[in-house]
Write a protein that holds these residues in place. Structure first.
Motif, PDB file in Angstrom:
ATOM      1  N   GLY A   3       0.318  -1.930   0.036  1.00  0.00           N
ATOM      2  CA  GLY A   3       0.300  -0.126  -0.022  1.00  0.00           C
ATOM      3  C   GLY A   3       0.891   1.590   0.024  1.00  0.00           C
ATOM      4  N   GLN A   4       2.316   1.476   0.504  1.00  0.00           N
ATOM      5  CA  GLN A   4       3.014   2.498   0.265  1.00  0.00           C
ATOM      6  C   GLN A   4       3.982   2.060  -0.956  1.00  0.00           C
ATOM      7  OE1 GLN A   4       4.578   2.995   4.739  1.00  0.00           O
ATOM      8  NE2 GLN A   4       2.459   3.826   4.719  1.00  0.00           N
ATOM      9  N   LYS A   5       4.493   3.381  -1.451  1.00  0.00           N
ATOM     10  CA  LYS A   5       5.401   3.181  -2.407  1.00  0.00           C
ATOM     11  C   LYS A   5       6.780   3.362  -1.395  1.00  0.00           C
ATOM     12  CE  LYS A   5       5.566   7.400  -3.728  1.00  0.00           C
ATOM     13  NZ  LYS A   5       5.197   8.433  -5.232  1.00  0.00           N
ATOM     14  N   PRO A   6       8.049   2.862  -2.286  1.00  0.00           N
ATOM     15  CA  PRO A   6       9.087   3.434  -1.422  1.00  0.00           C
ATOM     16  C   PRO A   6       9.363   4.696  -1.915  1.00  0.00           C
ATOM     17  CG  PRO A   6       9.193   1.765  -3.113  1.00  0.00           C
ATOM     18  CD  PRO A   6       8.179   2.241  -3.172  1.00  0.00           C
ATOM     19  N   ALA A   7       9.922   5.268  -0.101  1.00  0.00           N
ATOM     20  CA  ALA A   7      10.527   5.951  -0.599  1.00  0.00           C
ATOM     21  C   ALA A   7      11.880   6.612  -1.441  1.00  0.00           C
ATOM     22  CB  ALA A   7      10.930   6.638   1.540  1.00  0.00           C
ATOM     23  N   ASP A   8      11.173   7.757  -1.464  1.00  0.00           N
ATOM     24  CA  ASP A   8      12.040   8.711  -3.243  1.00  0.00           C
ATOM     25  C   ASP A   8      13.110   9.377  -1.799  1.00  0.00           C
ATOM     26  OD1 ASP A   8      12.395  10.886  -5.247  1.00  0.00           O
ATOM     27  OD2 ASP A   8      12.953   9.085  -5.202  1.00  0.00           O
ATOM     28  N   PHE A   9      14.417   9.276  -2.669  1.00  0.00           N
ATOM     29  CA  PHE A   9      15.798   9.463  -1.846  1.00  0.00           C
ATOM     30  C   PHE A   9      15.762  11.531  -2.015  1.00  0.00           C
ATOM     31  CE2 PHE A   9      19.780  11.058  -2.323  1.00  0.00           C
ATOM     32  CZ  PHE A   9      20.146  11.258  -0.773  1.00  0.00           C
ATOM     33  N   SER A  10      14.870  11.377  -2.606  1.00  0.00           N
ATOM     34  CA  SER A  10      14.887  13.068  -3.475  1.00  0.00           C
ATOM     35  C   SER A  10      13.816  13.750  -1.743  1.00  0.00           C
ATOM     36  CB  SER A  10      14.524  13.622  -4.368  1.00  0.00           C
ATOM     37  OG  SER A  10      13.149  12.684  -4.852  1.00  0.00           O
ATOM     38  N   GLU A  11      13.688  13.506  -1.459  1.00  0.00           N
ATOM     39  CA  GLU A  11      12.062  13.445  -0.102  1.00  0.00           C
ATOM     40  C   GLU A  11      12.960  13.342   0.975  1.00  0.00           C
ATOM     41  OE1 GLU A  11       8.949  10.811  -0.323  1.00  0.00           O
ATOM     42  OE2 GLU A  11       8.056  10.981  -1.457  1.00  0.00           O
ATOM     43  N   ILE A  12      13.696  12.783   1.050  1.00  0.00           N
ATOM     44  CA  ILE A  12      14.942  12.527   2.177  1.00  0.00           C
ATOM     45  C   ILE A  12      15.431  13.415   2.797  1.00  0.00           C
ATOM     46  CG2 ILE A  12      16.083  10.830   3.350  1.00  0.00           C
ATOM     47  CD1 ILE A  12      14.913   8.456   2.535  1.00  0.00           C
ATOM     48  N   ALA A  19       9.752  10.205   5.431  1.00  0.00           N
ATOM     49  CA  ALA A  19       9.873   8.859   4.009  1.00  0.00           C
ATOM     50  C   ALA A  19      10.818   8.333   4.954  1.00  0.00           C
ATOM     51  CB  ALA A  19      10.839  10.592   3.327  1.00  0.00           C
ATOM     52  N   PHE A  20      11.933   9.191   5.726  1.00  0.00           N
ATOM     53  CA  PHE A  20      13.375   8.637   6.201  1.00  0.00           C
ATOM     54  C   PHE A  20      12.763   6.876   7.201  1.00  0.00           C
ATOM     55  CE2 PHE A  20      16.411   8.422   9.617  1.00  0.00           C
ATOM     56  CZ  PHE A  20      17.154   8.043   9.417  1.00  0.00           C
ATOM     57  N   GLU A  21      11.507   7.589   7.840  1.00  0.00           N
ATOM     58  CA  GLU A  21      11.217   6.617   8.877  1.00  0.00           C
ATOM     59  C   GLU A  21      10.757   5.647   7.935  1.00  0.00           C
ATOM     60  OE1 GLU A  21       8.218   7.829  11.377  1.00  0.00           O
ATOM     61  OE2 GLU A  21       9.499   9.622  12.360  1.00  0.00           O
ATOM     62  N   ARG A  22      10.188   5.743   6.812  1.00  0.00           N
ATOM     63  CA  ARG A  22       9.525   4.735   5.789  1.00  0.00           C
ATOM     64  C   ARG A  22      10.666   3.834   6.056  1.00  0.00           C
ATOM     65  NH1 ARG A  22       6.090   8.091   3.817  1.00  0.00           N
ATOM     66  NH2 ARG A  22       7.725   8.577   2.090  1.00  0.00           N
ATOM     67  N   PHE A  24      13.892   3.555   6.571  1.00  0.00           N
ATOM     68  CA  PHE A  24      14.097   2.211   8.092  1.00  0.00           C
ATOM     69  C   PHE A  24      13.079   1.358   8.079  1.00  0.00           C
ATOM     70  CE2 PHE A  24      14.703   2.107  13.135  1.00  0.00           C
ATOM     71  CZ  PHE A  24      16.105   2.000  12.844  1.00  0.00           C
ATOM     72  N   LYS A  25      12.154   1.343   8.652  1.00  0.00           N
ATOM     73  CA  LYS A  25      11.551   0.310   9.195  1.00  0.00           C
ATOM     74  C   LYS A  25      12.057  -0.666   7.379  1.00  0.00           C
ATOM     75  CE  LYS A  25       8.013   2.999  11.672  1.00  0.00           C
ATOM     76  NZ  LYS A  25       6.874   3.740  11.926  1.00  0.00           N
ATOM     77  N   GLU A  26      12.014  -0.098   6.681  1.00  0.00           N
ATOM     78  CA  GLU A  26      11.759  -1.339   5.181  1.00  0.00           C
ATOM     79  C   GLU A  26      12.988  -1.885   5.137  1.00  0.00           C
ATOM     80  OE1 GLU A  26      12.359  -0.980   0.834  1.00  0.00           O
ATOM     81  OE2 GLU A  26      10.890   0.440   1.713  1.00  0.00           O
ATOM     82  N   HIS A  27      14.091  -1.567   5.918  1.00  0.00           N
ATOM     83  CA  HIS A  27      15.383  -1.640   5.625  1.00  0.00           C
ATOM     84  C   HIS A  27      16.495  -2.289   7.281  1.00  0.00           C
ATOM     85  CE1 HIS A  27      15.280  -1.386   1.242  1.00  0.00           C
ATOM     86  NE2 HIS A  27      15.852   0.132   1.791  1.00  0.00           N
ATOM     87  N   TYR A  28      15.385  -1.835   8.107  1.00  0.00           N
ATOM     88  CA  TYR A  28      16.336  -1.620   9.098  1.00  0.00           C
ATOM     89  C   TYR A  28      16.568  -3.722   9.486  1.00  0.00           C
ATOM     90  CZ  TYR A  28      17.355  -1.956  14.373  1.00  0.00           C
ATOM     91  OH  TYR A  28      18.282  -1.851  15.688  1.00  0.00           O
ATOM     92  N   ASP A  29      15.810  -3.809   9.635  1.00  0.00           N
ATOM     93  CA  ASP A  29      15.306  -5.988   9.849  1.00  0.00           C
ATOM     94  C   ASP A  29      16.209  -6.086   8.749  1.00  0.00           C
ATOM     95  OD1 ASP A  29      13.896  -5.180  12.006  1.00  0.00           O
ATOM     96  OD2 ASP A  29      12.099  -6.418  11.525  1.00  0.00           O
ATOM     97  N   GLY A  30      16.888  -6.605   7.469  1.00  0.00           N
ATOM     98  CA  GLY A  30      17.049  -7.208   6.952  1.00  0.00           C
ATOM     99  C   GLY A  30      18.551  -6.367   7.289  1.00  0.00           C
TER     100      GLY A  30
END
Length: 193
Positions: A3-12, A19-22, A24-30
């Protein structure tokens, strides 16, 4: 994330914390699992990943990411892990060097203590010799006089000098028999120098 598109680096880069939190949550565990495969320590792996995200956020405005954001994060974590491994190795080498130095100092002081104790025991054993026997032994061992020189100085026969030295050595061997292991240790230390 569904449901959420990956955060764009330009937003960060513009400072978008959501966008940063998304990311973070998407990649932190991996990233933590990835870091742990290098460091073999879950806590250290988490510290490295958190440090990578902090650095990423702090440098976001000046970063030039040529690959995907995911590839950039994994490469950053990998580099941080390799740096941490190097630091650990340096610390380990330093700790081993310090330990070795402490062991050498302890061995040297133990060696000195053994030597002093043995010298004291030898001195006491020599003092227990009969007077003439003690005098002849000291002239032979400490003044390094030959048997004939001792015989001439004391007006004795060379045979008497030989007998007195033999008697002294027999008494000293008996008196110092319990210190034979110590003598061997000291001789080994002396030969190692």
């Amino acid at each position: 994330m569904q449901g959420q598109k990956p955060a764009d680096f330009s937003e960060i880069q513009k400072g978008d914390m959501q966008a940063f939190e998304r990311v973070f949550k998407e990649h932190y565990d991996g990233l933590c699992r990835f870091a742990n495969s290098y460091l073999l320590d879950v806590d250290e792996a988490e510290e490295v990943v958190q440090g990578t995200f902090i650095g990423f956020w702090e440098k976001r405005e000046n970063l030039q990411i040529e690959t995907s954001l995911k590839a950039y994060l994994y490469r950053s974590v990998r580099n941080s892990c390799l740096n941490e491994i190097k630091r650990q190795k340096v610390r380990q080498v330093h700790a081993q060097a310090v330990l070795q130095e402490e062991v050498q100092v302890a061995e040297a002081s133990d060696h000195d203590a053994l030597k002093m104790e043995l010298e004291d025991r030898i001195h006491h054993a020599i003092q227990k010799l009969p007077e003439q026997c003690r005098l002849i032994f000291k002239m032979s061992r400490f003044e390094e006089l030959k048997y004939q020189e001792i015989a001439d100085q004391l007006g004795l026969s060379i045979k008497t000098v030989e007998n007195q030295i033999g008697k002294a050595l027999k008494v000293l061997r008996e008196q110092l028999k319990d210190y034979l292991p110590m003598i061997i240790v000291l001789m080994k230390g002396f030969l190692d120098l």
